[in-house]
Design an enzyme around this catalytic site. Structure first.
Site, PDB file in Angstrom:
ATOM      1  CD  GLU A   1      -3.842  -0.361   1.564  1.00  0.00           C
ATOM      2  OE1 GLU A   1      -4.424  -1.396   1.234  1.00  0.00           O
ATOM      3  OE2 GLU A   1      -2.946   0.176   0.890  1.00  0.00           O
ATOM      4  CG  PHE A   2      -2.526  -5.884   4.858  1.00  0.00           C
ATOM      5  CD1 PHE A   2      -1.163  -5.828   4.592  1.00  0.00           C
ATOM      6  CD2 PHE A   2      -2.951  -5.661   6.151  1.00  0.00           C
ATOM      7  CE1 PHE A   2      -0.241  -5.574   5.605  1.00  0.00           C
ATOM      8  CE2 PHE A   2      -2.049  -5.406   7.178  1.00  0.00           C
ATOM      9  CZ  PHE A   2      -0.690  -5.358   6.904  1.00  0.00           C
TER      10      PHE A   2
ATOM     11  CE  LYS B   1       0.677  -2.195   2.096  1.00  0.00           C
ATOM     12  NZ  LYS B   1      -0.340  -1.378   1.609  1.00  0.00           N
TER      13      LYS B   1
ATOM     14  N   GLY C   1       3.549 -15.515 -14.680  1.00  0.00           N
ATOM     15  CA  GLY C   1       2.912 -14.720 -15.727  1.00  0.00           C
ATOM     16  C   GLY C   1       3.875 -13.695 -16.287  1.00  0.00           C
TER      17      GLY C   1
ATOM     18  CB  CYS D   1       0.628  -1.761  -4.017  1.00  0.00           C
ATOM     19  SG  CYS D   1      -0.733  -0.822  -3.339  1.00  0.00           S
TER      20      CYS D   1
ATOM     21  CE  LYS E   1      -5.923  -6.643  -8.379  1.00  0.00           C
ATOM     22  NZ  LYS E   1      -5.880  -7.056  -6.999  1.00  0.00           N
TER      23      LYS E   1
END
Ligand code: UDX
Length: 470
Positions: A150-151, A225, A274, A281, A341
């Site tokens: 999954e992304f 991945k 930042g 992840c 985030k």
């Protein structure tokens, strides 16, 4: 198609809810009975845009919840494994949850099924899953194992799933590939996009056409991945390193980014400097990928440097805060943002939380506000932090205001109001949410990452930009 999804964490819930929206019959399985009961009751355990809508739309109809994995396997043509793979002490992924799920699936393999690994896993996992399922008695001709990484980004996971750049499937047999093609058919054929009541396409989506299904070997899919996440983390560390040079020479990283990102070979995304990347992840996957590389005989030192730059980025910001405040002890700091985030309540490996812990160790008093992550943060930041009910309450009486998470609402604060609330008009922005010139106009001394400070006062060892302009 009947699909079982094992694990009701971020990935499992989003995957199950989206498959139901594509028209499949989904059973979401978890061995945590309380969680299953809560989900059956209509609770949504994570903060994820569009997930409550999708669960409400399909709960009890195309989505069922169960604690019985074997029964769910028997009833399904495909079983997706989406359980955790937390890091061990050495950085390897702990595969024991995946192993115990594979063991249990084995008892439910009563006809042809595809077992799909969705969790981020090291190369060879699919082969191990196959071995474990066979060891526990399943007929090898009755199943295939596929890897379908999954992304999904937290906060935009539902739209990432439904409007993907691509879908990667690693599978060793044509029969298994065909099952996967059918599962994703509503997206790859464009059927889902022509249907009414779909979740809207995000404005920033680069996928203007139907997504491509990339079929690879299972090992390649497993590497895709890890390599994707490592590359993205490298992009962030790269621009953070460039931002540090910008600070030293007085250049502006925003202008540099504009110049670099317009090269179509590089692209403008994932180039925001930042206080570093965090989350469930990138930090974990970089360590795991480094461990995978080491095991395969390759010393991937580039990844070590990516990690080092990321950690250094936090230390640099802390030094910046110190250089502005002179001393820390007893200072009251307003902190906007605790999530790793914007758009999520997740604080795992959050640079914001790590920074707050550091500020507390230095003797600061912190008053924090986050639109979604405060409950989770309260469990970690036990003492020394006050939690405010909005950004303005946090700012009241503050010696300085720190922006640590890129929430949209922090980019549109009422600066006039803010100015009247703080004790000193000093903003240290770890996410570059404001135009420095605008901040100075509103009377703030403004420090950000990789851009010249915009000052309304003169500090020892600096010359204010305003005065220079004058
Ligand atoms: C990431 C990957 O993007 C996703 O494909 C994968 O499946 C899971 O990991 P996620 O962890 O949800 O998703 O967050 P992402 O949006 O990628 O941001 C990761 C971190 O990088 C955040 O801490 C974010 O603040 C930081 N970041 C991101 C930057 O510092 N600069 C950027 O330009 C982009």
């Amino acid at each position: 198609m009947h699909i079982a999804v094992v694990g009701t964490g971020y990935v499992g819930l989003v995957t199950g809810a989206c498959f139901a929206d594509l028209g499949h019959e989904v059973v979401l399985v978890d061995n945590n009975e309380e969680r299953i009961a809560a989900l059956r009751n209509g609770e949504v355990p994570i903060h994820e845009r569009f997930l409550p809508e999708l669960l409400a739309r399909h709960r009890g109809e195309r989505i069922k919840f169960s604690g019985d994995l074997q029964a769910a396997t028997r009833a399904s043509a495909a079983v997706f494994i989406a359980v955790g793979t937390p890091p061990t002490e050495s950085g390897d992924a702990d595969m024991s949850y995946v192993e115990s799920v594979a063991r249990e699936i084995s008892g439910g393999v009563d006809g042809y099924k595809v077992v799909v690994e969705k969790s981020t896993v090291p190369v060879y996992t699919s082969q191990w899953i196959r071995t474990i399922i066979m060891r526990n008695g399943a007929d090898p001709s009755h199943f295939d194992v596929a890897s379908n990484p999954e992304f999904l980004r937290e906060g935009t996971a539902v739209t990432d799933f439904l409007y993907p750049d691509r879908i990667v499937v690693g599978v060793e047999s044509e029969r298994g590939a065909e099952v996967m093609r059918q599962i994703y058919g509503p997206l790859t054929s464009g059927w889902y996009y022509g249907r009414g009541e779909t979740i809207p396409r995000p404005a920033a989506s680069s996928a203007k056409t139907t997504p491509r299904l990339i079929i690879t070997s299972t090992k390649s899919a497993e590497l895709i991945k890890h390599a994707s996440n490592a590359f993205l983390a490298m992009k962030i560390s790269f621009i953070n390193a460039v931002a540090s040079i910008c600070e030293s020479v007085g250049a502006n990283v925003e202008q540099v980014c504009d110049g670099i990102g317009t090269d179509s070979r590089i692209g403008p995304r994932f180039m925001s400097p930042g206080i570093g990347y965090g989350g469930s992840c990138f930090p974990k996957d970089l360590l795991a990928f480094r461990a995978v590389a080491k095991e395969s005989g390759y010393d991937f030192r580039l990844l070590e440097e990516v990690i080092r730059i990321n950690e250094d980025q936090r230390r640099r910001f802390l030094r910046k805060v110190r250089s502005v405040l002179w001393t820390f002890r007893g200072k009251r700091l307003a902190v906007l943002g605790l999530a790793f985030k914007g758009g999520t309540d997740d604080i795992r490996e959050s640079p914001a939380v790590l920074l707050v812990e550091e500020l507390l160790r230095e003797g600061c008093r912190v008053c924090a506000y986050d639109p979604a992550a405060m409950e989770r943060a309260k469990a970690v930041l036990k003492s020394g932090v006050e939690f405010a009910s909005d950004a303005y309450e946090a700012a009241t009486g503050a010696d300085a205001l720190l922006i640590l998470t890129e929430w949209e609402e922090f980019a549109t604060l009422d600066l006039e109001r803010l100015r009247t609330l703080v004790k000193y008009p000093i903003v240290l922005d770890g996410r570059n949410l404001y135009d420095p010139a605008v901040m100075v106009e509103h009377g703030f001394s403004y420090y950000s990452v990789g851009r010249p400070a915009a000052l309304t006062e003169e500090l020892p060892g600096t010359r204010s930009q305003k005065k220079e302009r004058a």
